[in-house]
Design a protein around this motif. Sequence first.
Motif, short mmCIF file in Angstrom:
data_model
loop_
_atom_site.label_atom_id
_atom_site.label_comp_id
_atom_site.label_asym_id
_atom_site.label_seq_id
_atom_site.Cartn_x
_atom_site.Cartn_y
_atom_site.Cartn_z
N VAL A 138 0.81 -1.22 0.00
CA VAL A 138 0.00 0.00 0.00
C VAL A 138 0.84 1.27 0.00
CG1 VAL A 138 -1.78 1.28 1.28
CG2 VAL A 138 -1.88 -1.21 1.15
N ILE A 175 -5.95 0.95 5.69
CA ILE A 175 -5.87 -0.51 5.55
C ILE A 175 -6.86 -1.14 6.52
CG2 ILE A 175 -4.38 -2.53 5.80
CD1 ILE A 175 -2.01 -0.68 5.16
N THR A 538 -8.68 -5.43 3.08
CA THR A 538 -7.59 -5.09 2.17
C THR A 538 -7.12 -6.29 1.36
OG1 THR A 538 -6.87 -3.40 3.75
CG2 THR A 538 -5.31 -4.02 2.02
#
Length: 614
Positions: A138, A175, A538
Motif C-alpha cells: 500500500v 488498511i 484489504t
Amino acid sequence: MSDGGRCYSDHDDHYGGGFFVKKRKGRGPFVGKMVSEGPHKYRNKGGYGPYPRSRLEEDDGDVGESYESSHHRFLPYGRGGKRSHEKRDKKKFGGFHRDSPHQGRAKYNEGWKSWYKVTIPHGKKYDKFWLLDTLQDVCPVPFTPVQFHTDHSRAHFYVDNSAAGKALKQISRTITDRDNFKVTILTRPCPPPQSLAKELNDEEIEHFKNCMQKRYDGANQAMDMKAVRSDPDLVANKVDVILNRKCYMTTMLQIIEDNVPELLSLDISNNKLFKLDDLAEITLKAPNLKILKLSENMIKSDLELNKLKGLKLEELWLEGNPFCDSFRDQTSYISVVRQHFPKLLRLDGHELPPPITFDVETPTTLPPCKGSYLASDDIKALVLRFLQQFYACYDSEDRQGLLNVYHDEACCSLSIPFSVGLNPSRSTIGEYFKYSRNIRKLRDANLRFKLLKQKRLNVVGFLNELPRTQHDLGSFVVDILAHSNTLLCFVVNGIFKEVEGQSSHALRAFSRVFVAVPGSDGGLLLVNDEQFIRDANTEEIHKAFATTAPTPSSSPVHVLASQDMVLAFIQLSGMNSEWSHKCLEDNGWDYDQATQVFMKLNTEGKIPDVAFIK
C-alpha cells in the motif's frame, strides 16, 4: 511510570500523555488524530513529552535512575506548571534553573534525519509477514523494515528513509484487517536503532569473551553474568557492556553458542533488563537451559516471559522485578508464571508442587486451509451449475428471471454488521441498513417479521430493490452443509462489486446460505436465502477480479452435455424446450451469451408468448 513527579500511563502514546482531556461527545477513541499523528511537538509541560517509553530505547541503557526515583501521586485535575517543591526551592534560593524539556533524551543529530520509528497500535495480534507485506503493497514509497519487534500490544519497526516514514503516516487507517478494523500507523523521527548504533569491535569482543570465561563454572555448566557492567576487568579495559542493548545481548548469546551450547544455568540478574526480546534467541543458542535467573531487573509485565516460552525451564528467579509486586498473593504469582513455563519446579528458590502435565505433545501448527467442500462430484456439478446460472441472472439488468429459481413459499433476509447500524450515514454499506435483519441486535418482533421477505414474488421484488452487482465467480468458496434426496443446504462466500449508485465499483464481501429442494425439471428450487454483506478487507480487495472466472466452455467442471444445457436454460429462462434449444443453438451453444441475449430480448418484450407455453 513516574519521573520527576509526573506519572505516565502505559498507553500514553495512544492518547497524548498524562494530562486530562475532556471527552468529545459521540467520538470514539481513535476517530480524531492521535498525538503521534500530529506535529512532533511535546504536549506536556516539562518532562519527556508523550513518549516516555522512548527513553528506554534512546537512552544509553542506564535506565535505573529514572525508575528508582520517588513516586509522587498523579493528580489528573491538579494545576500544571511548576511543582510546589520547586516553588519552595525558588523562594529559598532565590531562583532555580528549570530542566530542559529534552533532558534525558538523546540529543538530536543531523544524521538521524533519515530514520523513522513506525508503531502499529495493537499490531501484535497481526501476523508479522501479513502486516509488513500489506504495508509495503500500500505504501507508495518502497521501504525495508528494520528490527521488527513487539512491545505489549504494539508492533514497531524502523525505516531508514524519511520519505517512507512520512508516506507510512499518510496511509494510516486506510488498511482494513480481517476483522474490518482500520490499521493505525504512527511514525516519528528517531535515532538509528541501538542494534545499528554501535557494534563491538574485535578487541571489545575478546575482553567480553575473557570475562565470560572467568565467570563460567564448568562443573555445573553455569554462567554467572550478574551485574556484568560493573565487572572489574571490563571496567579496567573500558568496555561498557549494557545487556539491555541488542548488540551486547546478541554478542553474549553468540559466545555461548560458539563455546558452551550445552549451558544449563544462566544468571543475568541485576542488568536493568526491561524487555526480553533480545534474549529470545537463547532458545536456539542454549536449548538445554534449565535454570534462568532474572532477579533485580526492570521487567514490568509477565508477558515478557512469553518470549522465552521455547525453554523447558525447571528453575526460574524473578524476584525484584516490578511486575512481581502486582499479584494479590503468592498463588496468583505462581499460577501466572506457570502459564509460561508449565514444567517449572522452583520459583525464586522455593519448591513448587509437581506440575500436572500430559506427555502427549499437541501439534503447534494447523493443517493447511482447504478450498470448497462439495461432498461428491454429482453434487458439485449440480451446485456449481446452479450458481453460475443464478448469478448470471442476478447480475443482469433485470432479476425477474429469478422467479423460476425460488419456491412459492420461499423466505429471504439480508443483514450487515451491527457496527454499521450505529452510524449508517458514515458507512459505505449504510444503504443496506434499512434491509438489515440482524436478529442478534434487532429486538422489535414486528420489525423482525417485516424484514423477513416471504413468498416468491416478495423475495424477487426485494432482490430487485438491491443495487446492481457484478460477482467475482473466481472468488467463490462453496461448502455443502447438509444434503439428502429431498434437501440441499450450502453456503457461498465471495466478493462482488456494485455497478451503479453512490457506491459504484465499491467492493463487498458476502456470505450467502441457500436451502434448496429438488425442482420439477431436475434443477433446484430455493426455499431459504440468507445473505450477510460487509465491506471487503484489504486482502480481499487485492485478490478481487484478479482472474477471469471459468466459462462453461473452458472449465471441465462446467462442461455440460447439450441436453443438460437445455434443461438448465429452461430453468433459467422459463421458456419451453423448443425455444430454449433454439436460443442456445443460435448462440453457438455459448451459455453465457445465450443468457445475455435472452435477458435483453425479454426486457424489450421481443420474445413471443408461445415461447413460454410448455
